[in-house]
Design a protein around this motif. Structure first.
Motif, PDB file in Angstrom:
ATOM      1  N   MET A  10       2.572   0.614  -4.780  1.00  0.00           N
ATOM      2  CA  MET A  10       1.434   1.123  -5.547  1.00  0.00           C
ATOM      3  C   MET A  10       1.885   1.613  -6.924  1.00  0.00           C
ATOM      4  SD  MET A  10      -1.287   0.532  -3.868  1.00  0.00           S
ATOM      5  CE  MET A  10      -2.503   1.580  -4.695  1.00  0.00           C
ATOM      6  N   TYR A  51      -1.649   6.167  -2.311  1.00  0.00           N
ATOM      7  CA  TYR A  51      -0.831   5.274  -1.487  1.00  0.00           C
ATOM      8  C   TYR A  51      -0.989   5.673  -0.031  1.00  0.00           C
ATOM      9  CZ  TYR A  51       2.676   9.031  -1.169  1.00  0.00           C
ATOM     10  OH  TYR A  51       3.321  10.215  -0.927  1.00  0.00           O
ATOM     11  N   MET A  70       4.105   3.809  -1.320  1.00  0.00           N
ATOM     12  CA  MET A  70       4.335   4.477  -2.600  1.00  0.00           C
ATOM     13  C   MET A  70       4.986   3.556  -3.629  1.00  0.00           C
ATOM     14  SD  MET A  70       6.290   8.107  -3.301  1.00  0.00           S
ATOM     15  CE  MET A  70       7.920   7.521  -2.797  1.00  0.00           C
ATOM     16  N   GLY A 128       0.815  -1.208   0.000  1.00  0.00           N
ATOM     17  CA  GLY A 128       0.000   0.000   0.000  1.00  0.00           C
ATOM     18  C   GLY A 128       0.846   1.254   0.000  1.00  0.00           C
ATOM     19  N   GLU A 139      -4.413  -0.156   6.252  1.00  0.00           N
ATOM     20  CA  GLU A 139      -3.602  -0.404   5.056  1.00  0.00           C
ATOM     21  C   GLU A 139      -4.115  -1.625   4.309  1.00  0.00           C
ATOM     22  OE1 GLU A 139       0.421  -0.742   6.305  1.00  0.00           O
ATOM     23  OE2 GLU A 139       0.654   1.402   6.704  1.00  0.00           O
TER      24      GLU A 139
END
Length: 326
Positions: free
Chosen positions: A31, A182, A28, A26, A62
């Motif tokens: 994603m 994210y 940066m 989840g 998350e």
């Protein structure tokens, strides 16, 4: 996006039609990886997420975020929440290492369930730099200093890292340009974790001397990885020529073993350990040095206990490494 595709093709990570298990936290990086694959990959994508349960409600949020996002873009989702007793199934005292082992096991289970031969994770260039620095600080040989490989075959599955050629700054620009959602893991700011300590304390300091440090360390890892591959081939040849299976391990002629240069002897002992145990964990330079010393002693018999219940023995004309005495 073009650079990611070039990296995939250049390192032959996977084919366009291959089903993929994609590890998505989840954050940066993962994603970004998922967004890229959704737009470019033609094969089936299974989103795999582990809820470690270490941050309470934040961990649950998350997991829900990743599950909902996968649903919104019509991808299969496989989630797993680690229960308290599950931590005890793994041997490491380091909780981060245990978490890594649990993730690997879950991803492998999903690969088998979905008949997928590729597991894809979102390691990027700064992860490589942090890994190299930590292994250097902790102490490591050439294999460890080779860092994170773009792909590795393990447990019958190919593990690939398509973002390894991208810096954190490049990924951030990618996220901002495409407005990729994210979540931020609050534990990333805690410097009591080794990787975070390197990220927040050591890298900024070293960057003052070399602003291109991340790229430099990635190039260094690549050079060492290529050198290691050549030496690993030589070690495999020594293993095939000298080692014979016996009992729960391998036996070697002392005369032939002693005839090797020191560096090849040490590499051969580590390779034997990996064959006996199935991986390189738990063996240290001290263990290797001790075994080599015993192999050169004049006494006809000697015995040395290794981790995980294994043994090293010198017995007259031979040496043995395995799970029981010869």
């Amino acid at each position: 996006m073009e650079r990611i595709q070039q990296f995939i093709e250049g390192h032959h990570l996977f084919e366009p039609q291959d089903p993929l298990i994609v590890g998505v936290s989840g954050g940066m990086d993962s994603m970004t990886l998922l967004s890229f694959l959704v737009q470019t990959h033609q094969g089936k994508i299974i989103v795999a997420h582990i809820n470690h349960g270490l941050r309470g409600e934040e961990s649950d949020q998350e997991a829900e975020f990743v599950k909902n996002y996968a649903g919104e873009i019509s991808l299969d989702f496989a989630g797993h929440q680690i229960l308290p007793g599950e931590w005890e199934r793994f041997s490491s005292d380091n909780k981060q290492e245990k978490a890594r082992q649990i993730r690997q096991q879950f991803f492998l289970e999903q690969a088998k369930k979905n008949q997928a031969h590729h597991i894809v994770t979102a390691h990027q260039a700064q992860d490589q730099a942090e890994t190299l620095l930590w292994r250097l600080i902790r102490g490591s040989g050439l294999r460890g200093l080779s860092g994170i490989s773009p792909k590795v075959e393990w447990q019958g599955v190919t593990w690939s890292r398509p973002l390894l050629g991208l810096s954190r700054e490049e990924i951030l620009r990618f996220v901002q340009a495409l407005k990729i959602p994210y979540v931020e893991d609050s534990s990333n700011a805690k410097i009591e974790y080794d990787r975070n300590w390197i990220r927040h304390k050591i890298l900024p300091l070293l960057n003052e001397k070399n602003p291109n440090l991340v790229a430099t360390l990635n190039e260094t890892a690549q050079i060492l990885r290529e050198d290691h591959a050549i030496l690993a081939s030589l070690t495999e040849g020594d293993f095939r020529h000298l080692a014979q299976p016996e009992g729960g391990g391998y036996v070697l002629s002392i005369k032939e073993y002693r005839g090797l240069p020191k560096a090849r002897r040490y590499r051969l002992l580590r390779h034997l350990w990996s064959r006996v145990l199935g991986n390189y964990r738990s063996i240290t330079f001290h263990h290797i040095e001790k075994m080599d010393s015993l192999a050169h002693q004049s006494s006809p018999k000697s015995h040395y206990d290794l981790p995980k219940g294994y043994f090293f023995q010198k017995y007259y004309w031979k040496i043995y490494m395995g799970s029981k005495k010869t």
